[in-house]
Structure formats: C-alpha cells, structure tokens
Design an enzyme around this catalytic site. Structure first.
Site, short mmCIF file in Angstrom:
data_model
loop_
_atom_site.label_atom_id
_atom_site.label_comp_id
_atom_site.label_asym_id
_atom_site.label_seq_id
_atom_site.Cartn_x
_atom_site.Cartn_y
_atom_site.Cartn_z
N LYS A 22 38.65 -75.07 103.73
CA LYS A 22 39.62 -74.30 103.84
C LYS A 22 38.68 -72.60 104.91
O LYS A 22 39.60 -72.27 105.46
CB LYS A 22 40.23 -74.18 102.88
CG LYS A 22 41.13 -73.32 102.81
CD LYS A 22 41.98 -73.00 101.52
CE LYS A 22 41.41 -72.56 100.89
NZ LYS A 22 41.90 -70.75 100.26
N ASN A 23 38.47 -72.64 103.57
CA ASN A 23 37.93 -71.19 103.86
C ASN A 23 36.55 -70.89 104.26
O ASN A 23 36.24 -70.23 105.19
CB ASN A 23 37.26 -70.70 101.95
CG ASN A 23 37.59 -70.85 101.33
OD1 ASN A 23 38.94 -70.57 101.85
ND2 ASN A 23 37.38 -70.32 100.09
N CYS A 115 46.43 -60.50 93.41
CA CYS A 115 47.27 -61.83 93.02
C CYS A 115 46.61 -62.06 91.69
O CYS A 115 45.50 -61.56 90.59
CB CYS A 115 46.38 -62.70 94.23
SG CYS A 115 45.14 -63.03 93.37
N ARG A 120 42.56 -57.40 95.26
CA ARG A 120 42.06 -58.20 96.31
C ARG A 120 42.12 -57.13 96.72
O ARG A 120 42.62 -56.78 98.30
CB ARG A 120 42.48 -59.33 96.57
CG ARG A 120 43.19 -60.23 95.86
CD ARG A 120 41.67 -61.65 95.34
NE ARG A 120 41.28 -62.14 96.54
CZ ARG A 120 41.45 -63.45 96.74
NH1 ARG A 120 42.28 -64.12 96.45
NH2 ARG A 120 41.27 -64.00 98.07
N ASP A 123 38.99 -52.18 100.53
CA ASP A 123 37.85 -51.13 100.83
C ASP A 123 36.13 -51.76 102.08
O ASP A 123 36.60 -50.78 102.89
CB ASP A 123 37.64 -50.58 99.99
CG ASP A 123 37.55 -51.57 99.10
OD1 ASP A 123 37.22 -51.93 98.28
OD2 ASP A 123 35.49 -50.79 98.01
N LEU A 124 36.30 -53.12 101.73
CA LEU A 124 34.91 -52.96 102.54
C LEU A 124 35.17 -53.29 103.51
O LEU A 124 34.17 -53.01 105.12
CB LEU A 124 34.14 -54.02 101.46
CG LEU A 124 33.31 -53.70 100.14
CD1 LEU A 124 32.58 -54.47 99.27
CD2 LEU A 124 32.50 -52.62 100.01
N ASP A 306 35.17 -70.57 93.05
CA ASP A 306 36.09 -70.97 93.24
C ASP A 306 35.83 -72.81 92.14
O ASP A 306 36.76 -73.78 92.65
CB ASP A 306 35.96 -71.64 94.89
CG ASP A 306 37.15 -70.32 95.85
OD1 ASP A 306 36.92 -69.17 95.01
OD2 ASP A 306 36.29 -70.18 96.74
N ILE A 328 33.01 -62.60 89.72
CA ILE A 328 33.82 -62.08 90.88
C ILE A 328 35.06 -61.64 91.30
O ILE A 328 35.29 -60.98 91.62
CB ILE A 328 33.44 -64.00 92.18
CG1 ILE A 328 32.19 -64.84 91.53
CG2 ILE A 328 33.75 -63.54 93.15
CD1 ILE A 328 31.21 -63.47 92.87
N ARG A 398 47.81 -76.02 98.90
CA ARG A 398 47.02 -75.05 99.98
C ARG A 398 46.01 -75.52 100.70
O ARG A 398 45.50 -74.65 101.45
CB ARG A 398 47.56 -73.30 99.27
CG ARG A 398 48.58 -72.50 99.61
CD ARG A 398 48.16 -71.81 98.81
NE ARG A 398 47.07 -71.39 99.34
CZ ARG A 398 46.34 -70.36 98.09
NH1 ARG A 398 46.50 -70.50 97.16
NH2 ARG A 398 45.64 -69.77 99.36
N1 EPU Z 1 35.70 -57.28 96.82
C1 EPU Z 1 36.36 -55.33 97.20
N2 EPU Z 1 35.88 -55.56 98.27
C2 EPU Z 1 37.04 -55.37 99.26
C3 EPU Z 1 37.00 -57.44 99.69
C4 EPU Z 1 36.22 -57.75 97.81
O1 EPU Z 1 35.23 -55.17 95.63
O2 EPU Z 1 36.97 -55.22 100.26
C5 EPU Z 1 35.81 -57.64 95.91
C6 EPU Z 1 36.46 -58.10 95.21
O3 EPU Z 1 37.56 -57.91 94.17
C7 EPU Z 1 36.03 -59.31 94.40
C8 EPU Z 1 34.41 -59.98 95.72
O4 EPU Z 1 35.02 -58.67 96.26
O5 EPU Z 1 36.05 -59.19 93.15
C9 EPU Z 1 34.55 -61.24 96.20
O6 EPU Z 1 35.52 -60.92 97.16
P1 EPU Z 1 35.54 -61.95 98.58
O7 EPU Z 1 36.11 -60.94 99.68
O8 EPU Z 1 34.17 -62.99 99.09
O9 EPU Z 1 36.62 -63.26 98.33
P2 EPU Z 1 37.58 -62.90 99.57
O10 EPU Z 1 36.63 -63.37 101.14
O11 EPU Z 1 39.29 -62.24 99.83
C10 EPU Z 1 36.99 -65.97 99.77
C11 EPU Z 1 37.48 -67.42 99.48
C12 EPU Z 1 38.15 -66.88 98.32
C13 EPU Z 1 36.60 -67.29 97.15
C14 EPU Z 1 36.21 -66.01 97.45
C15 EPU Z 1 34.68 -65.60 96.94
C16 EPU Z 1 39.13 -67.44 101.77
C17 EPU Z 1 39.94 -67.18 102.53
N3 EPU Z 1 39.08 -67.05 100.35
O12 EPU Z 1 37.74 -65.45 99.48
O13 EPU Z 1 38.36 -68.68 98.15
O14 EPU Z 1 37.13 -67.15 95.83
O15 EPU Z 1 36.07 -65.55 98.91
O16 EPU Z 1 33.75 -66.64 97.17
O17 EPU Z 1 37.18 -67.50 102.15
C18 EPU Z 1 39.44 -70.24 97.70
O18 EPU Z 1 38.74 -70.74 98.10
O19 EPU Z 1 40.21 -70.66 96.02
C19 EPU Z 1 39.01 -68.84 96.92
C20 EPU Z 1 40.44 -68.11 96.46
#
Ligand code: EPU
Length: 420
Positions: A22-23, A115, A120, A123-124, A306, A328, A398
């Site tokens: 999925k991801n 969520c 979520r 900023d990055l 996850d 995380i 999902r």
């Molecule tokens: N973070 C920031 N700033 C940003 C983005 C992220 O501080 O701009 C922080 C987040 O708050 C968190 C950490 O960085 O503490 C990691 O977040 P990340 O951005 O890596 O998560 P994501 O890319 O939004 C994806 C997966 C998630 C999975 C995470 C971590 C998808 C669609 N989602 O989310 O999957 O948990 O990476 O591996 O790819 C799931 O499948 O159940 C799921 C939640």
C-alpha cells in the site's frame, strides 16, 4: 459499518500470498501525474485507499483504469485543480503535491490534520519545496505551491522523529523535473522510497542513492510513461508472521521480501519464533515457549512503527514483562485500551507500553481505531478464547487486501458481518 466476527483459538496453518505494498503504490500512483505518457502499475492491491487515489487522479484529469491487480493511468492533460473534498479525506494524498508542482509548477492540496496516531505535520515537505524555489501559501486549510522555475538544491529532511517517508517521496517527485542537481540529505531509506525511485527512473528520471540517507536527483526536462511492478507489502508480511506465532500455528508466506523485514524477523527469533527463509518465501512457526522482548520503533531499517501494535499482541501472549517503545508517532497506542477488553495487561508511560504478558486473552467486542490497531485486534481475536467482534473494519480495508479471505484460507474462523 462492517465488522469481523472471529472465533479464536485456532492455530493458523497453510500458505498465504502477499499483496503489493500500500505505502509503495500510493506515491507511485501520484507519480504518474508527472507525465502525459501511459503508466502501467502491476501488483496493485485492491484497497479502498487505492480506489481513493484513483479517484483523486481522475478528478485532476487523468484517465485511470483498474483491472484486477493492474492500474493504468494516462494523465495527458491536467486540470489545475482537483476535487478538494476527495483530496482532503485521504492523508496519503499529500503525495500529489510534489508531482503537481514538478509538472505544472502549481499545486493546491489540503493540509492533513492530526489523526489518532498523532500529529501529522508536513513542515519538512514544505521546506523541501521551498528550497526548490516554490512559493508556498497556506490558506483556508490548503497549501498552495507555485514556482516560475524549480531549481535543484541541497535539502536536509531530518526531523524530530528522523526522516520523513512521504516528505522524501514528495521532494523527489518535485525535483525530478527541476533544473540541475538536488541532493536530499537525511532521506528516508524505506523500501517504498526505493520502489518509487525505481519507477521514476523507469519514467526517465535520474535518481541515485535511494535507500541510503543521501539521494541525488539530476533534473530532466520531461518524463515518459513506464511499467512497474510494486514491491510486496512488508507490513502485511509482518502481520501474517506475527499472527502465525500468536496462534501457535505454522504459516508459509509467499511472494514476500524477507530482506525488507530484518528488524521484525530478528525480534521474532529473539522471542523464540522459528523463521525459515528461502528466497521470496518464509515459513513462520512458534518454536517452543515464547520469551518476552523489548521493541523500539525506528525509521527503516529499524523496527517499523506499522508493526508495533501487532507485536504488542504477541508480547501480551508471552509470559513475562516487555517494553514496547514508540519513537515515530506520539500517540500510536490506541489499541492498548481495546486489548485490555480482551484481558491484556498493558500500561502506558510516555512513549513506552509496559506489557505484562501471558495472562491469556478472551474474546470481546472491540473497536478498531486505525489501520494497524485493527490488524492487532484481529491477531488478538485469533489468539483469544471465544468470540471477538472487531468493529469499524473499514480501517482494515484501507490497508489489507482481502484479509478475512486470506485468514479463512489459513483455517481461521473469521466472518465479515455487513452493516453492523
Ligand atoms: N514529520 C515531521 N514533519 C514532516 C513530516 C513528518 O515532523 O513534515 C514527523 C512525523 O510527525 C512523524 C515522523 O516524522 O513523527 C515520521 O513521519 P513520516 O513523514 O515518515 O510518515 P508519513 O510519510 O506521513 C508513512 C506511511 C505511514 C508510516 C510512516 C512511518 C504512507 C501513506 N504512510 O507516513 O503508514 O507509519 O510513513 O513509516 O506511506 C500505515 O500504513 O498504517 C501508516 C500510518
């Protein structure tokens, strides 16, 4: 809303075939917006998130067809704006920001809120786009990105909790059509990022280093259509492996990538679970008595967040004390109170869950709060004595393709109850 009725206490036995990840597929589908050419994506899991992303692409003007496990997208012409209601509803839709900015130098995407698993932030993602030369404004819950030109830059994407997976994907997708060279430092190393880079390179991008903390992107003028097969879902694999151990069964998992799961397999072995790997197949069974292990979630190649909830169930079934630390996401322990309904003894102290395992679980009605919490509740229900009803399983749909059917083939007594 559908629920799953599980009669527990039956060890899982047999073979299960793993679906595409999925991801990986969500950002890959978003990447098809980068070209007017035809993109064919294979091994796509039938998930509600995939259908949702298909609708988002269609609302932006792309022609999308889904036939069995193949998605074909042709985004010959893009509309400047998509259906915001759709975009707003799916958190993963943030990954259309990079491709839209890259191709049309303009994007408007809703800001994902917090969520149940925690805030979520993006900023990055925004920092990366800005450094490529985009002007960003946030208005009425939307982020608007515009750039006359995108110019390669050196971008550091490390955050409070380490690298960002979708942030790395977004910046990579915007940078492939930028002028000059972009270097992403502290890039996410997850296999899903590598899969996206492979797809982009097949489209004509020039990306090296994906899978390491430094990714270098040489911008190109345009991309063309491509074909791609999505990697197997490592979290689905981990879920079935843990379910095999939790039910004291023996499951052969096929079409997987055990090399994407070193941290999970290492912890399972430390806990006394037998794992035999042979190429893309692995067999998992509980060896003898389980031992408690401590687990800390980390960015790849550490233990994945996850799979944290699922592992917690295994520890709840294991006599002794184990500590599970979530590094995380801030509040990814929503499953704890539901597991308590089944008799699990788990307390939370900050980022740590203290699991006093081995007390035995007994069936109860429970409520799924997010995707992985739902998977954990299903495993708990399979291992518990009596009947467990997992409500609100739209979360499961999902992210897990036909999970109830796959479990039934392994001998589980699982029934989907519609509309309850
Ligand atoms: N973070 C920031 N700033 C940003 C983005 C992220 O501080 O701009 C922080 C987040 O708050 C968190 C950490 O960085 O503490 C990691 O977040 P990340 O951005 O890596 O998560 P994501 O890319 O939004 C994806 C997966 C998630 C999975 C995470 C971590 C998808 C669609 N989602 O989310 O999957 O948990 O990476 O591996 O790819 C799931 O499948 O159940 C799921 C939640």
């Amino acid at each position: 809303m559908d629920s799953l009725l599980i009669k527990g206490g039956v060890p899982l036995h047999g073979e299960v075939l793993i679906s595409g990840a999925k991801n990986a597929v969500l950002p890959i589908m978003a990447a098809t917006l980068l070209t007017a050419g035809k993109c064919v994506i294979r091994r796509v899991p039938q998930l509600s998130d995939v259908h949702f992303m298909a609708k988002i692409l269609a609302s932006l003007g792309a022609r999308v067809t889904i036939e069995s496990d193949t998605v074909t997208v042709r985004a010959a012409k893009l509309k400047p704006v998509g259906n915001y209601d759709l975009i707003r509803k799916m958190r993963g839709s943030i990954c259309i920001l990079g491709p839209l900015l890259g191709r049309q130098r303009y994007a408007k995407v809703s800001l994902p809120g917090g969520c149940v698993i925690g805030p979520r932030p993006i900023d990055l993602h925004l920092k990366g786009m800005r450094q490529l030369g985009a002007e960003l404004t946030i208005e009425g819950g939307y982020v608007k990105a515009e750039a006359a030109r995108l110019i390669g830059a050196e971008i550091f994407l490390g955050g409070r909790a380490g690298p960002t997976v979708l942030g790395t994907a977004n910046v990579m997708m915007a940078a492939v059509l930028a002028e000059g060279v972009t270097t992403v430092e502290s890039a996410a190393c997850e296999p899903e990022v590598v899969d996206l880079a492979h797809f982009l390179n097949q489209m004509g991008a020039r990306i090296v280093g994906a899978g390491s903390p430094t990714i270098t992107i040489n911008g190109v003028k345009e991309l063309h259509g491509a074909e791609h097969e999505v990697i197997p879902d490592r979290i689905e694999t981990a879920t079935f492996a843990i379910a095999a151990a939790a039910t004291n069964g023996e499951v052969t998992i096929k079409g997987a990538r055990p090399d994407h799961l070193h941290a999970v397999l290492d912890k399972l072995r430390e806990a006394g679970v037998e794992v035999h790997r042979q190429g893309l197949t692995m067999t998992v069974r509980r060896g003898g008595r389980l031992k408690p292990v401590d687990v800390t979630t980390l960015p790849y190649s550490g233990f994945p967040t996850d799979a944290q909830a699922q592992m917690m169930v295994l520890m709840a079934l294991t006599p002794g004390l184990s500590i599970i630390t979530e590094r995380i996401f801030e509040s990814r322990f929503m499953h704890v109170s539901e597991l308590a309904r089944l008799g699990a003894d788990i307390s939370i102290e900050g980022p740590n869950a203290i699991v006093k395992g081995g007390k035995g679980l007994s069936g109860a009605p429970v409520m799924a709060s997010d995707l992985r919490a739902s998977a954990a509740l299903v495993i708990a229900g399979l291992a518990a004595q009596g009947t467990t009803q997992v409500n609100r399983i739209y979360h499961l749909d999902r992210g897990y393709e036909k999970i109830d059917a796959k479990l039934r083939r392994l001998g589980a007594r699982v029934k989907r109850v519609e509309g309850s």
